[in-house]
Design a protein around this motif. Structure first.
Motif, PDB file in Angstrom:
ATOM      1  N   ARG A 232       3.530   1.192 -13.291  1.00  0.00           N
ATOM      2  CA  ARG A 232       3.862   1.670 -11.946  1.00  0.00           C
ATOM      3  C   ARG A 232       3.595   0.578 -10.906  1.00  0.00           C
ATOM      4  O   ARG A 232       4.342   0.440  -9.944  1.00  0.00           O
ATOM      5  CB  ARG A 232       3.124   2.964 -11.627  1.00  0.00           C
ATOM      6  CG  ARG A 232       3.765   4.137 -12.388  1.00  0.00           C
ATOM      7  CD  ARG A 232       3.121   5.454 -12.085  1.00  0.00           C
ATOM      8  NE  ARG A 232       1.935   5.583 -12.937  1.00  0.00           N
ATOM      9  CZ  ARG A 232       0.780   6.080 -12.544  1.00  0.00           C
ATOM     10  NH1 ARG A 232       0.605   6.516 -11.316  1.00  0.00           N
ATOM     11  NH2 ARG A 232      -0.231   6.168 -13.392  1.00  0.00           N
ATOM     12  N   VAL A 233       2.559  -0.221 -11.109  1.00  0.00           N
ATOM     13  CA  VAL A 233       2.323  -1.364 -10.222  1.00  0.00           C
ATOM     14  C   VAL A 233       3.481  -2.358 -10.366  1.00  0.00           C
ATOM     15  O   VAL A 233       3.982  -2.895  -9.367  1.00  0.00           O
ATOM     16  CB  VAL A 233       0.972  -2.048 -10.518  1.00  0.00           C
ATOM     17  CG1 VAL A 233       0.826  -3.352  -9.732  1.00  0.00           C
ATOM     18  CG2 VAL A 233      -0.189  -1.112 -10.210  1.00  0.00           C
ATOM     19  N   ALA A 234       3.936  -2.590 -11.594  1.00  0.00           N
ATOM     20  CA  ALA A 234       5.058  -3.504 -11.823  1.00  0.00           C
ATOM     21  C   ALA A 234       6.331  -2.987 -11.156  1.00  0.00           C
ATOM     22  O   ALA A 234       7.127  -3.771 -10.619  1.00  0.00           O
ATOM     23  CB  ALA A 234       5.280  -3.710 -13.317  1.00  0.00           C
ATOM     24  N   ILE A 235       6.527  -1.680 -11.161  1.00  0.00           N
ATOM     25  CA  ILE A 235       7.694  -1.096 -10.476  1.00  0.00           C
ATOM     26  C   ILE A 235       7.559  -1.284  -8.970  1.00  0.00           C
ATOM     27  O   ILE A 235       8.524  -1.652  -8.294  1.00  0.00           O
ATOM     28  CB  ILE A 235       7.867   0.389 -10.869  1.00  0.00           C
ATOM     29  CG1 ILE A 235       8.274   0.479 -12.344  1.00  0.00           C
ATOM     30  CG2 ILE A 235       8.890   1.071  -9.966  1.00  0.00           C
ATOM     31  CD1 ILE A 235       8.205   1.865 -12.937  1.00  0.00           C
TER      32      ILE A 235
ATOM     33  N   GLU B  99       0.824  -1.212   0.000  1.00  0.00           N
ATOM     34  CA  GLU B  99       0.000   0.000   0.000  1.00  0.00           C
ATOM     35  C   GLU B  99       0.858   1.262   0.000  1.00  0.00           C
ATOM     36  O   GLU B  99       0.570   2.229  -0.703  1.00  0.00           O
ATOM     37  CB  GLU B  99      -0.947  -0.011   1.198  1.00  0.00           C
ATOM     38  CG  GLU B  99      -2.081  -1.006   1.031  1.00  0.00           C
ATOM     39  CD  GLU B  99      -2.995  -1.087   2.240  1.00  0.00           C
ATOM     40  OE1 GLU B  99      -2.564  -0.731   3.370  1.00  0.00           O
ATOM     41  OE2 GLU B  99      -4.155  -1.523   2.049  1.00  0.00           O
ATOM     42  N   GLU B 100       1.925   1.262   0.783  1.00  0.00           N
ATOM     43  CA  GLU B 100       2.819   2.417   0.851  1.00  0.00           C
ATOM     44  C   GLU B 100       3.463   2.697  -0.507  1.00  0.00           C
ATOM     45  O   GLU B 100       3.491   3.838  -0.977  1.00  0.00           O
ATOM     46  CB  GLU B 100       3.886   2.152   1.913  1.00  0.00           C
ATOM     47  CG  GLU B 100       4.832   3.306   2.149  1.00  0.00           C
ATOM     48  CD  GLU B 100       5.845   2.963   3.229  1.00  0.00           C
ATOM     49  OE1 GLU B 100       7.055   3.098   2.942  1.00  0.00           O
ATOM     50  OE2 GLU B 100       5.433   2.555   4.332  1.00  0.00           O
ATOM     51  N   LEU B 101       3.985   1.653  -1.139  1.00  0.00           N
ATOM     52  CA  LEU B 101       4.628   1.816  -2.443  1.00  0.00           C
ATOM     53  C   LEU B 101       3.637   2.297  -3.508  1.00  0.00           C
ATOM     54  O   LEU B 101       3.947   3.204  -4.282  1.00  0.00           O
ATOM     55  CB  LEU B 101       5.232   0.493  -2.901  1.00  0.00           C
ATOM     56  CG  LEU B 101       6.640   0.189  -2.457  1.00  0.00           C
ATOM     57  CD1 LEU B 101       6.992  -1.259  -2.762  1.00  0.00           C
ATOM     58  CD2 LEU B 101       7.619   1.126  -3.132  1.00  0.00           C
ATOM     59  N   LEU B 102       2.489   1.687  -3.554  1.00  0.00           N
ATOM     60  CA  LEU B 102       1.499   2.068  -4.566  1.00  0.00           C
ATOM     61  C   LEU B 102       1.054   3.512  -4.374  1.00  0.00           C
ATOM     62  O   LEU B 102       0.903   4.254  -5.350  1.00  0.00           O
ATOM     63  CB  LEU B 102       0.307   1.114  -4.531  1.00  0.00           C
ATOM     64  CG  LEU B 102       0.637  -0.295  -5.027  1.00  0.00           C
ATOM     65  CD1 LEU B 102      -0.469  -1.272  -4.654  1.00  0.00           C
ATOM     66  CD2 LEU B 102       0.892  -0.306  -6.525  1.00  0.00           C
ATOM     67  N   HIS B 103       0.890   3.933  -3.145  1.00  0.00           N
ATOM     68  CA  HIS B 103       0.529   5.322  -2.871  1.00  0.00           C
ATOM     69  C   HIS B 103       1.647   6.249  -3.357  1.00  0.00           C
ATOM     70  O   HIS B 103       1.392   7.256  -4.028  1.00  0.00           O
ATOM     71  CB  HIS B 103       0.270   5.521  -1.376  1.00  0.00           C
ATOM     72  CG  HIS B 103       0.003   6.944  -1.011  1.00  0.00           C
ATOM     73  ND1 HIS B 103      -1.193   7.568  -1.310  1.00  0.00           N
ATOM     74  CD2 HIS B 103       0.777   7.869  -0.401  1.00  0.00           C
ATOM     75  CE1 HIS B 103      -1.142   8.818  -0.899  1.00  0.00           C
ATOM     76  NE2 HIS B 103       0.043   9.027  -0.343  1.00  0.00           N
ATOM     77  N   GLU B 104       2.896   5.901  -3.027  1.00  0.00           N
ATOM     78  CA  GLU B 104       4.036   6.724  -3.434  1.00  0.00           C
ATOM     79  C   GLU B 104       4.156   6.810  -4.955  1.00  0.00           C
ATOM     80  O   GLU B 104       4.562   7.838  -5.492  1.00  0.00           O
ATOM     81  CB  GLU B 104       5.329   6.161  -2.844  1.00  0.00           C
ATOM     82  CG  GLU B 104       6.543   7.012  -3.178  1.00  0.00           C
ATOM     83  CD  GLU B 104       7.825   6.520  -2.528  1.00  0.00           C
ATOM     84  OE1 GLU B 104       8.886   6.948  -3.009  1.00  0.00           O
ATOM     85  OE2 GLU B 104       7.751   5.736  -1.572  1.00  0.00           O
TER      86      GLU B 104
END
Length: 188
Positions: free
Chosen positions: A112-115, A87-92
């Motif tokens: 961006r999800v893949a990253i 969740e943190e990464l996806l938000h960022e």
């Protein structure tokens, strides 16, 4: 950079430990992966390498957060830590609704999800195989900027394979591959 068939994807496969070169070494995160047995290579890869594919290679029926969580859990993280990190990464990375199935996201959102999936285990090295090849110009530029910001923001190495000169122009170093031979250009 290099034309199709020049060896770009083979280079990535060597860094992943999927292909063993006939001679020489391939050092990833301070360790030569060439002499390692398959189980040791897989463990080293899981701990130290994140991979971003051209088409994301996400599971379309899973949500963005589930795709990223899956990578964390496969890396050994507990479910609660995996959820928080995803969740943190996806938000960022600007994914506003992480509960949407990735099959319904735009191409730029999927990349961006893949990253995020590649970063969730805090790898030493991020590999990206034509990560912008299927994107329009605006998303290509956004994803490229994001990728090139990773080394300073996340303290990891980055190796991007591309045939797109605009994408390569953001790199600090460019290597060209032709007929299986690598020539590194001086930084601009």
């Amino acid at each position: 950079m290099g034309p199709s068939g020049s060896g770009k994807s083979t280079l990535l496969s060597c860094a992943l430990g999927l292909i063993r070169p006939d001679r020489g070494s391939v050092e990833v995160a301070g360790r030569d992966v060439v002499p390692l047995r398959s189980g040791a290579v897989a463990r080293h890869r899981a701990r130290h390498v994140g991979m971003v594919f051209q088409f994301g290679e996400l599971l379309p029926e899973l949500s963005a957060v589930e795709n990223v969580m899956l990578a964390a859990m496969l890396g050994g993280a507990r479910r609660s830590r995996s959820l928080n990190a995803a969740e943190e990464l996806l938000h960022e990375l600007g994914i506003s609704d992480s509960s949407v199935a990735t099959g319904s996201l735009s191409g730029g959102e999927r990349q961006r999800v893949a990253i995020a999936r590649a970063l969730v285990n805090r790898p030493s090295l991020v590999l990206a195989d034509e990560p912008t090849g299927a994107l329009d110009d605006a998303n290509r530029d956004r994803v490229s900027r994001l990728l090139y910001s990773l080394p300073s923001r996340w303290g990891c190495g980055l190796l991007v394979v591309t045939h797109d000169q605009d994408v390569a122009s953001g790199a600090t170093h460019v290597a060209r591959i032709l007929d299986g031979k690598i020539a590194v250009e001086a930084p601009a």
